[in-house]
Design a protein around this motif. Structure first.
Motif, PDB file in Angstrom:
ATOM      1  N   TYR A  10     -11.582 -17.259  -2.085  1.00 19.87           N
ATOM      2  CA  TYR A  10     -11.979 -16.427  -3.215  1.00 19.87           C
ATOM      3  C   TYR A  10     -12.521 -15.099  -2.695  1.00 19.87           C
ATOM      4  CZ  TYR A  10     -14.471 -14.912  -7.401  1.00 19.87           C
ATOM      5  OH  TYR A  10     -14.916 -14.182  -8.477  1.00 19.87           O
ATOM      6  N   GLY A  11     -12.087 -14.002  -3.298  1.00 24.60           N
ATOM      7  CA  GLY A  11     -12.506 -12.685  -2.852  1.00 24.60           C
ATOM      8  C   GLY A  11     -11.527 -12.041  -1.893  1.00 24.60           C
ATOM      9  N   ASN A  12     -10.483 -12.795  -1.488  1.00 22.15           N
ATOM     10  CA  ASN A  12      -9.491 -12.220  -0.575  1.00 22.15           C
ATOM     11  C   ASN A  12      -8.069 -12.588  -1.003  1.00 22.15           C
ATOM     12  OD1 ASN A  12      -9.121 -10.577   1.745  1.00 22.15           O
ATOM     13  ND2 ASN A  12      -8.582 -12.381   2.948  1.00 22.15           N
ATOM     14  N   ARG A  13      -7.910 -12.899  -2.286  1.00 23.20           N
ATOM     15  CA  ARG A  13      -6.656 -13.481  -2.750  1.00 23.20           C
ATOM     16  C   ARG A  13      -5.549 -12.471  -3.013  1.00 23.20           C
ATOM     17  NH1 ARG A  13      -8.962 -18.450  -6.590  1.00 23.20           N
ATOM     18  NH2 ARG A  13      -9.619 -19.752  -4.817  1.00 23.20           N
ATOM     19  N   LEU A  14      -5.833 -11.191  -2.794  1.00 21.49           N
ATOM     20  CA  LEU A  14      -4.777 -10.176  -2.868  1.00 21.49           C
ATOM     21  C   LEU A  14      -4.386  -9.690  -1.478  1.00 21.49           C
ATOM     22  CD1 LEU A  14      -5.832  -7.970  -5.936  1.00 21.49           C
ATOM     23  CD2 LEU A  14      -3.938  -9.606  -5.804  1.00 21.49           C
ATOM     24  N   HIS A  15      -4.815 -10.410  -0.457  1.00 22.62           N
ATOM     25  CA  HIS A  15      -4.479 -10.019   0.915  1.00 22.62           C
ATOM     26  C   HIS A  15      -2.963  -9.913   1.086  1.00 22.62           C
ATOM     27  CE1 HIS A  15      -4.722  -9.682   5.258  1.00 22.62           C
ATOM     28  NE2 HIS A  15      -3.808 -10.633   5.347  1.00 22.62           N
ATOM     29  N   GLY A  16      -2.516  -8.796   1.644  1.00 26.54           N
ATOM     30  CA  GLY A  16      -1.089  -8.584   1.866  1.00 26.54           C
ATOM     31  C   GLY A  16      -0.384  -7.868   0.738  1.00 26.54           C
ATOM     32  N   ARG A  17      -1.047  -7.707  -0.389  1.00 27.34           N
ATOM     33  CA  ARG A  17      -0.447  -7.020  -1.533  1.00 27.34           C
ATOM     34  C   ARG A  17      -0.652  -5.504  -1.412  1.00 27.34           C
ATOM     35  NH1 ARG A  17       3.019  -9.669  -5.178  1.00 27.34           N
ATOM     36  NH2 ARG A  17       2.221 -11.739  -5.650  1.00 27.34           N
ATOM     37  N   VAL A  18       0.367  -4.745  -1.763  1.00 20.10           N
ATOM     38  CA  VAL A  18       0.271  -3.290  -1.847  1.00 20.10           C
ATOM     39  C   VAL A  18       0.351  -2.926  -3.329  1.00 20.10           C
ATOM     40  CG1 VAL A  18       1.292  -1.067  -1.250  1.00 20.10           C
ATOM     41  CG2 VAL A  18       1.332  -2.955   0.400  1.00 20.10           C
ATOM     42  N   ILE A  19      -0.659  -2.227  -3.807  1.00 13.86           N
ATOM     43  CA  ILE A  19      -0.753  -1.919  -5.234  1.00 13.86           C
ATOM     44  C   ILE A  19      -0.968  -0.422  -5.424  1.00 13.86           C
ATOM     45  CG2 ILE A  19      -2.064  -2.324  -7.356  1.00 13.86           C
ATOM     46  CD1 ILE A  19      -2.859  -5.052  -6.242  1.00 13.86           C
ATOM     47  N   THR A  20      -0.232   0.166  -6.336  1.00 13.98           N
ATOM     48  CA  THR A  20      -0.433   1.565  -6.689  1.00 13.98           C
ATOM     49  C   THR A  20      -1.027   1.650  -8.094  1.00 13.98           C
ATOM     50  OG1 THR A  20       1.322   2.468  -5.284  1.00 13.98           O
ATOM     51  CG2 THR A  20       0.732   3.747  -7.224  1.00 13.98           C
ATOM     52  N   VAL A  21      -2.127   2.396  -8.216  1.00 15.94           N
ATOM     53  CA  VAL A  21      -2.780   2.633  -9.501  1.00 15.94           C
ATOM     54  C   VAL A  21      -2.655   4.119  -9.813  1.00 15.94           C
ATOM     55  CG1 VAL A  21      -4.923   2.518 -10.824  1.00 15.94           C
ATOM     56  CG2 VAL A  21      -4.413   0.739  -9.122  1.00 15.94           C
ATOM     57  N   ILE A  22      -1.930   4.446 -10.866  1.00 11.87           N
ATOM     58  CA  ILE A  22      -1.704   5.846 -11.233  1.00 11.87           C
ATOM     59  C   ILE A  22      -2.707   6.223 -12.314  1.00 11.87           C
ATOM     60  CG2 ILE A  22       0.017   7.561 -11.933  1.00 11.87           C
ATOM     61  CD1 ILE A  22       2.172   5.479 -11.175  1.00 11.87           C
ATOM     62  N   ASN A  23      -3.840   6.709 -11.899  1.00 11.39           N
ATOM     63  CA  ASN A  23      -4.977   7.082 -12.747  1.00 11.39           C
ATOM     64  C   ASN A  23      -6.213   6.885 -11.875  1.00 11.39           C
ATOM     65  OD1 ASN A  23      -7.439   6.244 -14.358  1.00 11.39           O
ATOM     66  ND2 ASN A  23      -6.145   6.864 -16.068  1.00 11.39           N
ATOM     67  N   ARG A  24      -7.074   7.888 -11.809  1.00 11.54           N
ATOM     68  CA  ARG A  24      -8.306   7.728 -11.038  1.00 11.54           C
ATOM     69  C   ARG A  24      -9.522   8.139 -11.866  1.00 11.54           C
ATOM     70  NH1 ARG A  24      -8.302  11.086  -6.055  1.00 11.54           N
ATOM     71  NH2 ARG A  24      -6.326  10.032  -5.630  1.00 11.54           N
ATOM     72  N   SER A  25      -9.468   7.815 -13.144  1.00  9.81           N
ATOM     73  CA  SER A  25     -10.610   8.111 -14.003  1.00  9.81           C
ATOM     74  C   SER A  25     -11.785   7.237 -13.598  1.00  9.81           C
ATOM     75  CB  SER A  25     -10.258   7.848 -15.469  1.00  9.81           C
ATOM     76  OG  SER A  25     -10.142   6.455 -15.703  1.00  9.81           O
ATOM     77  N   GLU A  26     -12.996   7.692 -13.930  1.00  8.74           N
ATOM     78  CA  GLU A  26     -14.200   6.929 -13.604  1.00  8.74           C
ATOM     79  C   GLU A  26     -14.377   5.731 -14.526  1.00  8.74           C
ATOM     80  OE1 GLU A  26     -15.986   7.407 -10.964  1.00  8.74           O
ATOM     81  OE2 GLU A  26     -14.905   9.211 -10.375  1.00  8.74           O
ATOM     82  N   VAL A  27     -13.628   5.707 -15.635  1.00  6.30           N
ATOM     83  CA  VAL A  27     -13.744   4.605 -16.589  1.00  6.30           C
ATOM     84  C   VAL A  27     -12.817   3.450 -16.224  1.00  6.30           C
ATOM     85  CG1 VAL A  27     -13.467   3.943 -19.014  1.00  6.30           C
ATOM     86  CG2 VAL A  27     -14.490   6.135 -18.436  1.00  6.30           C
TER      87      VAL A  27
END
Length: 308
Positions: free
Chosen positions: A165-182
């Motif tokens: 738990y806490g490392n279950r996205l290990h190996g995944r590459v994810i792109t987030v298009i938006n860098r708002s503070e919300v």
């Protein structure tokens, strides 16, 4: 592999059942009260508020929308903070569309911040502090929209449950298009804290968020890159977009086969042809976001009921 459209209603329903059960368990026959403040003319905010009202009625939560002039909003938030009949508050942003909005997020009491945007909760999220107490019994509040996206990824098994738990996205590459503070920046931090390499795309640049090393392993680190969005899309396992513009579309031809595509913008950032590339596609997440809002409301009541 055919594309599966994520049934956000099904995911939201599973959490609504938990919410209804929690209300009955806490004997909240009066119904916890959520107050929404609307100080803008954004049609997306109005739609979100209407859906929130409908969903709250269905689970036994009293929802009250208050239309307030933005110049009076701070005073009205303070009044709601001090009103013991109000158990949660949501402000529909943007209000001033400036740093003043961040100030308003911190005017809101942590005891009633269902969106998890005040300094206390944002600090905990960025530093991967998941509990409010040393005994790790009282969970911190996580921003609703980022949390909704996490729940989608968990539902479709993007999280590897065989990993700790806490490392279950290990190996995944994810792109987030938006860098708002919300939404965008908190989401990138959450995903990086769970082990992913995250590319955070803003209008000006691309940053990389990843798990720290050594003493900082428990939290994420961010660094500038020379990449452009078009550079990182082809090797991203997950692409999450929230650009508030009807004119923006993620270039489908750059997506890898089998990508997971999630849209959280009021304007869909993916064309219909994304279905020919994606293994899973969520064109909207609003129902789950509202469920997370209600879940946070119940959690706030449980955390602070003895303080009233």
């Amino acid at each position: 592999m055919p594309c599966e459209i994520v049934d956000v209603g099904e995911i939201a329903d599973s959490f609504r059942e938990e919410i209804v059960a929690a209300i009955k368990k806490e004997d909240l026959n009066f119904g916890p009260k959520l107050v929404g403040f609307l100080s803008n003319s954004d049609p997306t905010a109005k739609t979100y508020s209407a859906l929130t009202a409908q969903s709250c009625l269905a689970v036994g939560i009293h929802y009250e929308l208050r239309h307030v002039d933005k110049e009076d909003l701070e005073e009205k938030i303070v009044e709601a903070n001090e009103d013991n009949s109000v158990h949660g508050i949501i402000v529909y942003y943007p209000v001033f569309n400036s740093r003043q909005d961040q100030y308003l997020q911190n005017v809101l009491s942590a005891k009633k911040d269902v969106e998890g945007l005040c300094h206390k909760y944002i600090y905990n999220m960025y530093h991967n502090v998941r509990f409010l107490d040393e005994g790790k019994e009282i969970k911190s509040i996580i921003p609703c929209t980022p949390l909704a996206i996490v729940k989608i990824l968990e539902h479709i098994a993007a999280y590897n449950r065989l990993l700790p738990y806490g490392n279950r996205l290990h190996g995944r590459v994810i792109t987030v298009i938006n860098r708002s503070e919300v939404v965008g920046r908190p989401l990138a931090a959450l995903l990086a804290n769970d082990g992913a390499k995250v590319f955070s795309v803003d209008i000006n640049d691309v940053q990389e968020f990843h798990r720290g090393t050594g003493l900082q392993f428990s939290t994420h680190e961010a660094k500038n890159t020379s990449y452009k969005m078009t550079d990182v899309l082809p090797f991203s396992d997950v692409v999450i977009s929230g650009v508030p513009s009807a004119n923006f579309k993620v270039p489908t031809e750059l997506l890898k086969d089998g990508v997971i595509a999630i849209n959280f913008s009021g304007s869909n950032n993916f064309g219909d042809d994304v279905k020919h590339r994606a293994s899973f596609y969520a064109p909207a997440i609003g129902k789950i976001t509202i469920a997370m809002l209600q879940r946070n409301l119940i959690r706030l009541y449980q955390n602070y009921r003895d303080d009233e």
